[in-house]
Design a protein around this motif. Structure first.
Motif, PDB file in Angstrom:
ATOM      1  N   ASN A  57       0.809  -1.220   0.000  1.00  0.00           N
ATOM      2  CA  ASN A  57       0.000   0.000   0.000  1.00  0.00           C
ATOM      3  C   ASN A  57       0.843   1.272   0.000  1.00  0.00           C
ATOM      4  OD1 ASN A  57       0.772  -0.488   2.745  1.00  0.00           O
ATOM      5  ND2 ASN A  57      -0.813   0.934   3.404  1.00  0.00           N
ATOM      6  N   THR A  60       0.392   3.464  -3.074  1.00  0.00           N
ATOM      7  CA  THR A  60      -0.844   4.218  -3.298  1.00  0.00           C
ATOM      8  C   THR A  60      -1.249   5.093  -2.126  1.00  0.00           C
ATOM      9  OG1 THR A  60      -2.138   2.324  -2.540  1.00  0.00           O
ATOM     10  CG2 THR A  60      -1.748   2.501  -4.921  1.00  0.00           C
ATOM     11  N   ALA A  61      -0.520   5.021  -1.032  1.00  0.00           N
ATOM     12  CA  ALA A  61      -0.871   5.805   0.157  1.00  0.00           C
ATOM     13  C   ALA A  61      -0.791   7.300  -0.141  1.00  0.00           C
ATOM     14  CB  ALA A  61       0.047   5.450   1.313  1.00  0.00           C
ATOM     15  N   THR A  62      -1.720   8.040   0.409  1.00  0.00           N
ATOM     16  CA  THR A  62      -1.721   9.492   0.214  1.00  0.00           C
ATOM     17  C   THR A  62      -1.485  10.247   1.523  1.00  0.00           C
ATOM     18  OG1 THR A  62      -4.121   9.547   0.419  1.00  0.00           O
ATOM     19  CG2 THR A  62      -3.219   9.390  -1.817  1.00  0.00           C
ATOM     20  N   THR A  63      -1.527   9.532   2.647  1.00  0.00           N
ATOM     21  CA  THR A  63      -1.253  10.145   3.949  1.00  0.00           C
ATOM     22  C   THR A  63      -0.379   9.194   4.765  1.00  0.00           C
ATOM     23  OG1 THR A  63      -3.154   9.164   5.082  1.00  0.00           O
ATOM     24  CG2 THR A  63      -3.520  11.289   3.967  1.00  0.00           C
ATOM     25  N   GLU A  66      -1.872   6.035   6.439  1.00  0.00           N
ATOM     26  CA  GLU A  66      -2.075   4.812   5.659  1.00  0.00           C
ATOM     27  C   GLU A  66      -0.833   3.918   5.657  1.00  0.00           C
ATOM     28  OE1 GLU A  66      -4.192   5.472   1.794  1.00  0.00           O
ATOM     29  OE2 GLU A  66      -3.916   7.575   2.378  1.00  0.00           O
TER      30      GLU A  66
END
Length: 92
Positions: A57, A60-63, A66
């Protein structure tokens, strides 16, 4: 059909150095970093039982929420190196 053992291993370049990508996402992260960057100062911050498949992940993590806490706590160089490993293994 090429023999698996004679196929060129996947590689990637990070900060001007070419690294062999992990053999699979099932490879242990700590062991890979230890083998490829034996003097990594934050090696002890990487859990010894985590595999690359457990952190897919990160692509694709944005923060930071995550991300696994240990991964988010690493400095940018070891964190980005792990990211490059996962990205290289996820390529088709």
């Amino acid at each position: 059909m090429a023999n698996r053992n004679t196929q060129k291993a996947k590689t990637f370049t990070f900060l001007g150095v070419e690294y062999e990508a992990p053999a699979s996402l099932n490879e242990n992260i700590w062991a890979w970093v230890r083998r490829n960057r034996p003097h990594e100062q934050q090696l002890d911050m990487i859990p010894g039982n985590v595999r690359f498949s457990a952190v897919k992940n990160i692509l694709t993590a944005t923060t930071y929420e995550e991300l696994p806490d240990w991964y988010a706590a690493l400095d940018s160089v070891p964190r980005d190196l792990i990211y490059c490993c996962v990205k290289a293994r996820m390529k088709k």
